[in-house]
Design an enzyme around this catalytic site. Sequence first.
Site, short mmCIF file in Angstrom:
data_model
loop_
_atom_site.label_atom_id
_atom_site.label_comp_id
_atom_site.label_asym_id
_atom_site.label_seq_id
_atom_site.Cartn_x
_atom_site.Cartn_y
_atom_site.Cartn_z
N LYS A 1 0.86 -1.19 0.00
CA LYS A 1 0.00 0.00 0.00
C LYS A 1 0.90 1.24 0.00
CE LYS A 1 -3.66 2.55 0.73
NZ LYS A 1 -4.59 2.81 -0.37
N CYS B 1 -3.04 8.60 -8.26
CA CYS B 1 -4.22 8.55 -7.40
C CYS B 1 -5.15 9.72 -7.74
CB CYS B 1 -3.76 8.59 -5.95
SG CYS B 1 -5.05 8.03 -4.86
N LYS C 1 4.11 4.60 -11.85
CA LYS C 1 2.73 4.11 -12.01
C LYS C 1 1.84 5.25 -12.49
CE LYS C 1 -1.10 1.79 -9.75
NZ LYS C 1 -1.63 1.16 -8.55
N THR D 1 -8.84 -5.11 -6.88
CA THR D 1 -10.27 -5.24 -6.58
C THR D 1 -10.67 -6.71 -6.38
OG1 THR D 1 -10.70 -3.23 -7.80
CG2 THR D 1 -12.59 -4.65 -7.39
C1 LIG Z 1 -9.48 0.47 -2.41
C2 LIG Z 1 -8.33 0.76 -3.32
C3 LIG Z 1 -7.21 1.42 -2.82
C4 LIG Z 1 -6.13 1.71 -3.67
N1 LIG Z 1 -5.00 2.30 -3.16
C5 LIG Z 1 -3.93 2.50 -3.97
C6 LIG Z 1 -2.72 3.01 -3.43
O1 LIG Z 1 -2.57 3.27 -2.25
N2 LIG Z 1 -1.69 3.19 -4.31
C7 LIG Z 1 -1.77 2.91 -5.64
O2 LIG Z 1 -0.79 3.09 -6.37
N3 LIG Z 1 -2.92 2.41 -6.15
C8 LIG Z 1 -3.97 2.20 -5.35
N4 LIG Z 1 -5.12 1.65 -5.87
C9 LIG Z 1 -5.18 1.37 -7.33
C10 LIG Z 1 -4.83 -0.09 -7.63
O3 LIG Z 1 -3.51 -0.40 -7.26
C11 LIG Z 1 -5.06 -0.45 -9.12
O4 LIG Z 1 -4.22 0.37 -9.90
C12 LIG Z 1 -6.50 -0.25 -9.56
O5 LIG Z 1 -7.40 -0.57 -8.53
C13 LIG Z 1 -6.87 -1.11 -10.77
O6 LIG Z 1 -6.72 -2.47 -10.51
P1 LIG Z 1 -7.94 -3.46 -10.09
O7 LIG Z 1 -9.01 -3.29 -11.13
O8 LIG Z 1 -7.33 -4.82 -10.03
O9 LIG Z 1 -8.40 -3.00 -8.74
C14 LIG Z 1 -6.18 1.35 -5.05
C15 LIG Z 1 -7.33 0.68 -5.52
C16 LIG Z 1 -8.38 0.39 -4.69
C17 LIG Z 1 -9.57 -0.35 -5.24
#
Ligand SMILES: Cc1cc2nc3c(=O)[nH]c(=O)nc-3n(C[C@H](O)[C@H](O)[C@H](O)COP(=O)(O)O)c2cc1C
Length: 346
Positions: free
Chosen positions: A44, A136, A174, A280
Amino acid sequence: MSLEIDFEGVKFKNPFWVGSGPTSGSADKIIQALKAGWGGVVIKTIGDTIVRKGVRPMYSAMRSQSRELMAFENIELITEDNLETWDKYIKKINREVPDAPIIFSIMGSSDISEWGKLAQWSEDHGANLIELNFGCPHGEPEKRSGAYISQHPDLVYEYTKEVVNSVGVPVISKLSPNVTEIADIATKAEQAGAKAVAAINTISCLIGIDIEREMLLPPVHGFTTYGGLSGPSVKPIGLRAVSSIFKNTKLTISGIGGIAGWKNAVEYIMCGATSVQVVTDTILNGFDQIKEWTSSMEDFLSRHNYSSLEDIRGKAVKNIKEYSYLENLISQRDTIDDEMKKIREA
Ligand SMILES: Cc1cc2nc3c(=O)[nH]c(=O)nc-3n(C[C@H](O)[C@H](O)[C@H](O)COP(=O)(O)O)c2cc1C
């Protein structure tokens, strides 16, 4: 059949990483993921001066009539834990799963020197790779960090360079998909010395309104803010981003967005990704699906006589062309009505 990958000199037993998010937000979760069989974990996002408590609720889900998840919104910030706590987490992880590859994710404020310091902290704590969270979509952009950086190519260059000059480990920038052409932004990261990019972070969104209660989602005492969309619906945007970056740069790519099974991971790899990240799906289904995903992926490679994931990496991209190329291939057309009927009946 081995699913091993080499990501900028770091070996992973398979390409599946738990991406940065709530399921990589504590020592116990990271240990659990690695013990379940995930190839790696991106922690995280950690920070220093910008760390604060977030609001509640932070999540909202969009489901189909049959209750399947279509998309997910979060307004979660980076970690709520300070560096002292993360120091303890990292020590615990090193005790319980020594040698497991850990990718650190960092975000500083708009003070560029904070990024260099966080990167050095990560390297001192044994980071194998460092991911820079430039994507973000909520919480920080109004303060000129988070997705604000991805949306300003010169800042992507400067912040990436600051980190590259501060540490010896490979740097992954990223990126946010909330830009006109993500490959142009990736090129800036490449010029600044990043070895890799991760794409995509979440997409700025307003997931919906509970019309009976006239309540915006997710509801924070009757108010909301634009959040980040993830889950199955964002996969087409992720595939487009990864294939475009693969076409236009020499960067190693970590593909993210909407992966909910091994087949989705193969799609990302065929679009040019070396590793894939999942968030997710791990929120909804935990970590144990990895066993089925890796065995099915191995089976897929043997069925098609591939000897490793390298054989399929980027394989699909050569067939993504300009529209005019496709036009020249067509001599016979269905009527539009026929085509719509096929889609309805599929
Ligand atoms: C609840 C939540 C918290 C997230 N927190 C971060 C974070 O702290 N840092 C980051 O780079 N991406 C964060 N993301 C983005 C994810 O790393 C990822 O790029 C994005 O959710 C797409 O992937 P997924 O469809 O598998 O969730 C977060 C995503 C979610 C759903």
